[in-house]
Design an enzyme around this catalytic site. Sequence first.
Site, PDB file in Angstrom:
ATOM      1  N   ARG A   8       0.774  -1.064  -0.007  1.00 19.22           N
ATOM      2  CA  ARG A   8      -0.007   0.004   0.028  1.00 19.22           C
ATOM      3  C   ARG A   8       0.978   1.178   0.073  1.00 19.22           C
ATOM      4  NH1 ARG A   8       1.179   2.370   4.195  1.00 19.22           N
ATOM      5  NH2 ARG A   8      -0.207   4.183   3.414  1.00 19.22           N
ATOM      6  N   GLY A   9       0.117   2.486  -0.090  1.00 20.98           N
ATOM      7  CA  GLY A   9       0.771   3.784  -0.447  1.00 20.98           C
ATOM      8  C   GLY A   9       1.068   4.001  -1.951  1.00 20.98           C
ATOM      9  N   ALA A  10       0.672   4.945  -2.382  1.00 24.41           N
ATOM     10  CA  ALA A  10       0.827   5.360  -3.821  1.00 24.41           C
ATOM     11  C   ALA A  10       2.081   5.031  -4.303  1.00 24.41           C
ATOM     12  CB  ALA A  10       0.227   6.979  -3.796  1.00 24.41           C
ATOM     13  N   ALA A  11       3.249   5.365  -3.748  1.00 28.38           N
ATOM     14  CA  ALA A  11       4.415   5.154  -4.221  1.00 28.38           C
ATOM     15  C   ALA A  11       4.787   3.779  -4.618  1.00 28.38           C
ATOM     16  CB  ALA A  11       5.494   5.947  -3.618  1.00 28.38           C
ATOM     17  N   ARG A  69      -6.378  -0.810  -7.621  1.00 23.16           N
ATOM     18  CA  ARG A  69      -6.944   0.393  -6.761  1.00 23.16           C
ATOM     19  C   ARG A  69      -6.965   1.627  -7.852  1.00 23.16           C
ATOM     20  NH1 ARG A  69      -4.526   1.078  -1.515  1.00 23.16           N
ATOM     21  NH2 ARG A  69      -6.280   2.250  -1.368  1.00 23.16           N
ATOM     22  N   CYS A  98      -2.879   9.744   7.790  1.00 27.70           N
ATOM     23  CA  CYS A  98      -2.458   8.637   7.029  1.00 27.70           C
ATOM     24  C   CYS A  98      -1.203   8.377   7.171  1.00 27.70           C
ATOM     25  CB  CYS A  98      -3.129   8.626   5.626  1.00 27.70           C
ATOM     26  SG  CYS A  98      -3.325   7.057   5.075  1.00 27.70           S
ATOM     27  N   ASP A 130      -2.356  10.814  -3.435  1.00 31.75           N
ATOM     28  CA  ASP A 130      -2.363   9.458  -4.458  1.00 31.75           C
ATOM     29  C   ASP A 130      -2.540  10.088  -5.787  1.00 31.75           C
ATOM     30  OD1 ASP A 130      -3.471   8.814  -1.672  1.00 31.75           O
ATOM     31  OD2 ASP A 130      -3.205   7.063  -2.759  1.00 31.75           O
ATOM     32  N   ASN A 190      -6.226  12.351  -1.576  1.00 31.71           N
ATOM     33  CA  ASN A 190      -5.496  11.492  -0.687  1.00 31.71           C
ATOM     34  C   ASN A 190      -6.366  10.885   0.258  1.00 31.71           C
ATOM     35  OD1 ASN A 190      -2.887  11.024   0.400  1.00 31.71           O
ATOM     36  ND2 ASN A 190      -3.532  12.277   2.310  1.00 31.71           N
ATOM     37  N   LYS A 191      -6.067  10.336   1.222  1.00 34.45           N
ATOM     38  CA  LYS A 191      -6.643   9.592   2.020  1.00 34.45           C
ATOM     39  C   LYS A 191      -7.976  10.201   2.851  1.00 34.45           C
ATOM     40  CE  LYS A 191      -5.850   6.015   2.987  1.00 34.45           C
ATOM     41  NZ  LYS A 191      -6.631   5.123   1.917  1.00 34.45           N
TER      42      LYS A 191
HETATM   43  P1  RI2 Z   1       2.971   7.691  -0.406  1.00 35.84           P
HETATM   44  C1  RI2 Z   1      -1.853   6.183   0.605  1.00 35.84           C
HETATM   45  O1  RI2 Z   1      -2.954   5.331   0.157  1.00 35.84           O
HETATM   46  C2  RI2 Z   1      -2.219   7.183   1.466  1.00 35.84           C
HETATM   47  O2  RI2 Z   1      -3.557   8.203   1.061  1.00 35.84           O
HETATM   48  C3  RI2 Z   1      -1.094   8.226   1.300  1.00 35.84           C
HETATM   49  O3  RI2 Z   1      -1.256   9.785   1.863  1.00 35.84           O
HETATM   50  C4  RI2 Z   1      -0.724   7.996  -0.117  1.00 35.84           C
HETATM   51  O4  RI2 Z   1      -1.015   6.894  -0.374  1.00 35.84           O
HETATM   52  C5  RI2 Z   1       0.432   8.478  -0.513  1.00 35.84           C
HETATM   53  O5  RI2 Z   1       1.492   7.702   0.097  1.00 35.84           O
HETATM   54  P2  RI2 Z   1      -3.200   3.927   0.893  1.00 35.84           P
HETATM   55  O6  RI2 Z   1      -2.316   2.872   0.083  1.00 35.84           O
HETATM   56  O7  RI2 Z   1       3.188   7.481  -1.740  1.00 35.84           O
HETATM   57  O8  RI2 Z   1      -2.937   3.581   2.327  1.00 35.84           O
HETATM   58  O9  RI2 Z   1       3.421   9.310  -0.025  1.00 35.84           O
HETATM   59  O10 RI2 Z   1      -4.810   3.603   0.546  1.00 35.84           O
HETATM   60  O11 RI2 Z   1       3.792   6.894   0.573  1.00 35.84           O
END
Ligand code: RI2
Length: 307
Positions: free
Chosen positions: A24-27, A67, A133, A202, A212-213
Amino acid sequence: MGLDDIEGLEVEEIARKIESMEIRGAAEIARAGAYALKKIGEDFENEDMTDLLEELETCKVRLLSTRPTAVSLENGLRYVMHGVRKADDIEQLKEMISDNYSDFIDNSIRAKSKIAEYGGRRISDDDMVLTHCNSSMALAAIKYAWNNGKNISVIATESRPKKQGYITVEELSKEGIPVTLIVDSAVRAKIKKVDKVYVGADTIASNGAVINKIGTSQVALCADEARVPLTVCAETYKFSRKSTFGELVPIEERDPSEIVDPKKFPGVNISNPVFDATPSEYIDSIITEKGVISPEGAYRIIEEMIR
Ligand code: RI2
């Protein structure tokens, strides 16, 4: 779960882990998606280029279905596929996929360290920073400030329903950064003590809106009311070219059971949208690897991507 943890996994396994948010996390989902395409190239055994291109396309469609909101995933996949249709033979095609993948990962890692540096410099000694988040980019900037001798503290929201705020507080306290966990609804009660809000993204649209979240837009409203600047930390591959052409960013709706067991409330609808859009007027600046921009500068970033 990062790239090291998915080494050797098949596309479907990676797709499922993105869906379930183990990755998880957009990156991170962009990197994992890019890795899945590279793996297809490596494992492909026959000599037919058309077959490989078809398999890559099928894999792309599957990954994109996991996603829908984070454009980082789509941009990562696009990066790996860039120019591959012009390959002369199967060997060149495989090489292009592998080189594009390596470039994407290198750029993504470099982008994070630039964002940490630019974002970290803007945090002052004694600042209290609120984050929502768990954004690897926002946290990189916060850690940069701390590691460069700034005596800061952090307020982290729980971030219902998946509670990624727990990951944030663990990560920051491991670094020794003083951090306080609050429930999402406590933001307005605490915001007057806060000097800066740092969040990730995101997707960023051409009009400067940041997706974003869920809850980010409420944090932004509170910050705006209290005159606390809100900073977004995001790589340029989180900017959406499609938004320039009028396409709206889809907001992912996840299973209600992430909020509560629906059987406890028969006959009740439970809605679980997991992202929201913060309009540009609530955003002070966006920190990208190319520099610090105002949200109005989003269009220029996208224009450069399209050229
Ligand atoms: P980075 C996450 O999505 C959150 O919304 C977070 O703020 C965003 O990705 C960016 O994260 P999720 O996968 O890319 O938890 O900065 O739904 O790590």
